[in-house]
Design an enzyme around this catalytic site. Structure first.
Site, mmCIF file in Angstrom:
data_model
loop_
_atom_site.group_PDB
_atom_site.id
_atom_site.type_symbol
_atom_site.label_atom_id
_atom_site.label_comp_id
_atom_site.label_asym_id
_atom_site.label_seq_id
_atom_site.Cartn_x
_atom_site.Cartn_y
_atom_site.Cartn_z
ATOM 1 N N CYS A 116 0.814 -1.227 0.000
ATOM 2 C CA CYS A 116 0.000 0.000 0.000
ATOM 3 C C CYS A 116 0.845 1.274 0.000
ATOM 4 O O CYS A 116 0.337 2.368 -0.244
ATOM 5 C CB CYS A 116 -0.945 0.013 1.198
ATOM 6 S SG CYS A 116 -2.082 -1.381 1.195
ATOM 7 N N HIS A 258 -3.257 7.228 2.647
ATOM 8 C CA HIS A 258 -3.680 5.930 2.099
ATOM 9 C C HIS A 258 -5.022 5.557 2.713
ATOM 10 O O HIS A 258 -5.183 5.580 3.933
ATOM 11 C CB HIS A 258 -2.617 4.877 2.419
ATOM 12 C CG HIS A 258 -3.109 3.489 2.189
ATOM 13 N ND1 HIS A 258 -3.735 3.120 1.020
ATOM 14 C CD2 HIS A 258 -3.109 2.382 2.976
ATOM 15 C CE1 HIS A 258 -4.081 1.844 1.103
ATOM 16 N NE2 HIS A 258 -3.711 1.374 2.281
ATOM 17 N N ASN A 288 -10.193 -0.001 0.037
ATOM 18 C CA ASN A 288 -8.732 0.110 0.082
ATOM 19 C C ASN A 288 -8.180 -0.390 -1.258
ATOM 20 O O ASN A 288 -8.259 -1.579 -1.559
ATOM 21 C CB ASN A 288 -8.206 -0.741 1.248
ATOM 22 C CG ASN A 288 -6.688 -0.680 1.382
ATOM 23 O OD1 ASN A 288 -5.985 -0.320 0.434
ATOM 24 N ND2 ASN A 288 -6.184 -1.039 2.545
HETATM 25 N N1 COA Z 1 -18.157 -8.637 9.201
HETATM 26 C C1 COA Z 1 -18.574 -8.855 10.466
HETATM 27 N N2 COA Z 1 -17.725 -9.127 11.468
HETATM 28 C C2 COA Z 1 -16.429 -9.175 11.177
HETATM 29 C C3 COA Z 1 -15.926 -8.968 9.876
HETATM 30 C C4 COA Z 1 -16.853 -8.692 8.858
HETATM 31 N N3 COA Z 1 -16.497 -8.439 7.586
HETATM 32 N N4 COA Z 1 -14.581 -9.086 9.906
HETATM 33 C C5 COA Z 1 -14.242 -9.355 11.174
HETATM 34 N N5 COA Z 1 -15.360 -9.426 11.946
HETATM 35 C C6 COA Z 1 -15.464 -9.699 13.366
HETATM 36 C C7 COA Z 1 -14.303 -10.514 13.915
HETATM 37 O O1 COA Z 1 -14.510 -11.885 13.688
HETATM 38 C C8 COA Z 1 -14.335 -10.154 15.370
HETATM 39 O O2 COA Z 1 -15.343 -10.898 15.996
HETATM 40 P P1 COA Z 1 -15.146 -11.424 17.510
HETATM 41 O O3 COA Z 1 -15.013 -10.175 18.344
HETATM 42 O O4 COA Z 1 -16.378 -12.198 17.760
HETATM 43 O O5 COA Z 1 -13.894 -12.257 17.494
HETATM 44 C C9 COA Z 1 -14.795 -8.701 15.356
HETATM 45 O O6 COA Z 1 -15.399 -8.459 14.072
HETATM 46 C C10 COA Z 1 -13.666 -7.723 15.532
HETATM 47 O O7 COA Z 1 -12.615 -8.116 14.629
HETATM 48 P P2 COA Z 1 -11.313 -7.279 14.500
HETATM 49 O O8 COA Z 1 -10.408 -7.893 13.481
HETATM 50 O O9 COA Z 1 -10.791 -7.047 15.866
HETATM 51 O O10 COA Z 1 -11.955 -5.951 13.896
HETATM 52 P P3 COA Z 1 -11.368 -4.509 13.849
HETATM 53 O O11 COA Z 1 -12.244 -3.614 14.574
HETATM 54 O O12 COA Z 1 -9.893 -4.474 14.162
HETATM 55 O O13 COA Z 1 -11.512 -4.175 12.305
HETATM 56 C C11 COA Z 1 -10.110 -4.062 10.350
HETATM 57 C C12 COA Z 1 -10.844 -4.978 11.341
HETATM 58 C C13 COA Z 1 -9.339 -4.912 9.379
HETATM 59 C C14 COA Z 1 -11.168 -3.237 9.623
HETATM 60 C C15 COA Z 1 -9.161 -3.114 11.109
HETATM 61 O O14 COA Z 1 -8.405 -3.866 12.033
HETATM 62 C C16 COA Z 1 -8.228 -2.362 10.215
HETATM 63 O O15 COA Z 1 -8.640 -1.491 9.479
HETATM 64 N N6 COA Z 1 -6.922 -2.627 10.313
HETATM 65 C C17 COA Z 1 -5.885 -1.862 9.630
HETATM 66 C C18 COA Z 1 -5.831 -2.067 8.155
HETATM 67 C C19 COA Z 1 -4.665 -1.290 7.602
HETATM 68 O O16 COA Z 1 -4.210 -0.334 8.147
HETATM 69 N N7 COA Z 1 -4.119 -1.691 6.518
HETATM 70 C C20 COA Z 1 -2.961 -0.958 6.028
HETATM 71 C C21 COA Z 1 -2.289 -1.635 4.949
HETATM 72 S S1 COA Z 1 -3.406 -2.352 3.824
#
Ligand code: COA
Length: 337
Positions: A116, A258, A288
């Site tokens: 990215c 980004h 993204n």
């Molecule tokens: N729909 C519904 N629930 C979902 C899901 C979806 N698409 N994806 C994950 N979940 C659930 C998980 O299973 C988890 O459930 P649990 O609490 O029962 O275990 C819960 O949502 C929280 O998951 P988590 O991974 O902790 O979510 P989050 O709040 O961290 O959000 C991202 C996930 C990926 C959106 C977030 O972490 C993020 O944006 N990370 C950074 C990405 C980034 O910076 N990338 C840069 C380079 S590409």
């Protein structure tokens, strides 16, 4: 006055198929509410089967050349730099094919792989070539078809990533000229390479015997750990580039970061003491798009009338590698379309 790369053209291209959160909610155990609240994304574009990253790059390249007032013909640029995580094939690079399809002649053309952060890395390389006098004009493209590497069993990554391409033309100019790229900062931390990766398909895990494990060929991301690292590294990187060019945060007219997650961009703005509305957000419409994210965001911000000649613009990105980078530029006039 120093010889500097100046932004002279800008173009974005999105494949036509819009994929809404509602559509994904029928395929995955997810909901519009979860996706919008956790990421800010409402829809993204996915390329139809058979459309490659190079195809999108050619479209964006055409638009950037046109906005710079250049016809696609031999001699108009000296170099094509293409940032992508999803090249048309592992070998050769996609950039030479894109250059040939744009009829740019026997120019230097190569890919950059910094996930990215790829577009900021590509800008840094291109602007250094111009500053050193090795090139007078460079076409820099960020293009991706993440839909081809998403694991259909992974609801988290499947709802986040989109396809698209964006491109800029950099030309030799002077550092007091609107559009000048005044500073760049790059960094990496390979100790955390596993946080964002495609495990298989390379020389470490060769699929020489038997069928490759499909799961190893897909993109993976440990979102929670990546979130904190993204905010920290983008903040430190933006501060480094601001120090280098002598700008204070309150002088930034637009932060074009980004588009990984709307919450990341808002958190970054808060940490930089920047009003939230100065952090441009278009992730709601495109998701993204990795290396295409920043040039697509620039094109959208420009189309929305948010960039005026002379504005101070800060670009910042974070991605797999881990990698990060930032760039400071003034906005050119007349504004590229
Ligand atoms: N729909 C519904 N629930 C979902 C899901 C979806 N698409 N994806 C994950 N979940 C659930 C998980 O299973 C988890 O459930 P649990 O609490 O029962 O275990 C819960 O949502 C929280 O998951 P988590 O991974 O902790 O979510 P989050 O709040 O961290 O959000 C991202 C996930 C990926 C959106 C977030 O972490 C993020 O944006 N990370 C950074 C990405 C980034 O910076 N990338 C840069 C380079 S590409």
């Amino acid at each position: 006055m120093a010889r500097t790369a100046v932004l002279a053209g800008l173009g974005g291209y999105l494949p036509p198929r819009r994929v809404t959160n509602e559509e994904l909610s029928e395929r995955f155990d997810t909901s519009d509410e979860w996706i919008t609240t956790r990421t800010g994304i409402r829809s993204r574009r996915w390329a139809d089967t058979g459309i490659s990253t190079g195809d999108l790059a050619v479209e964006a390249g055409h638009r950037a050349l046109k906005s710079a007032g250049l016809a696609p013909e031999p001699g108009v640029v000296d170099m094509v730099v293409l940032a992508t995580t999803t090249p048309d094939q592992p070998c050769p690079a996609t950039a030479p094919d894109v250059a040939a399809r744009l009829h740019l002649g026997p120019v230097a053309a190569f890919d950059i792989s910094a996930v990215c952060t790829g577009f900021v890395y590509a800008l840094a390389v291109a602007s250094a070539q111009i500053s050193a006098g090795h090139a007078d004009r460079v076409l820099v493209i960020g293009a991706e078809t993440y839909s081809t590497i998403l694991n259909p069993a992974d609801r988290t990554t499947s709802v986040i990533f989109g396809d698209g391409a964006g491109a800029v033309v950099l030309t030799a100019g002077e550092d007091d000229q609107p559009g000048a790229l005044l500073g760049v900062h790059l960094g990496s931390d390979g100790a955390h390479k596993d946080l964002i990766c495609i495990p298989g398909g390379g020389s470490r895990q060769r699929a020489t015997h038997g069928e490759p494990d499909p799961a190893e060929q897909y993109f993976t991301m440990q979102g929670k750990k990546v979130f904190a690292a993204a905010v920290n590294h983008m903040r430190q990187s933006t501060v480094s580039v601001l120090d280098a060019v002598g700008w204070t945060t309150d002088q930034i007219d637009l932060l074009v970061g980004h588009q990984a997650n709307a919450r990341i961009l808002k958190s970054l703005a808060r940490q930089l003491d920047l009003p939230e509305d100065r952090a441009f957000i278009n992730i709601d419409q495109v998701g993204n798009t990795s290396a295409a994210s920043i040039p697509l965001a620039l094109a959208d911000a420009c189309a929305a009338g948010l960039l005026a000649p002379g504005d101070r613009v800060l670009l910042t990105a974070f991605g797999g590698g881990l990698t990060w980078g930032s760039a400071a530029l003034t906005w050119p006039g007349p504004t590229p379309a």
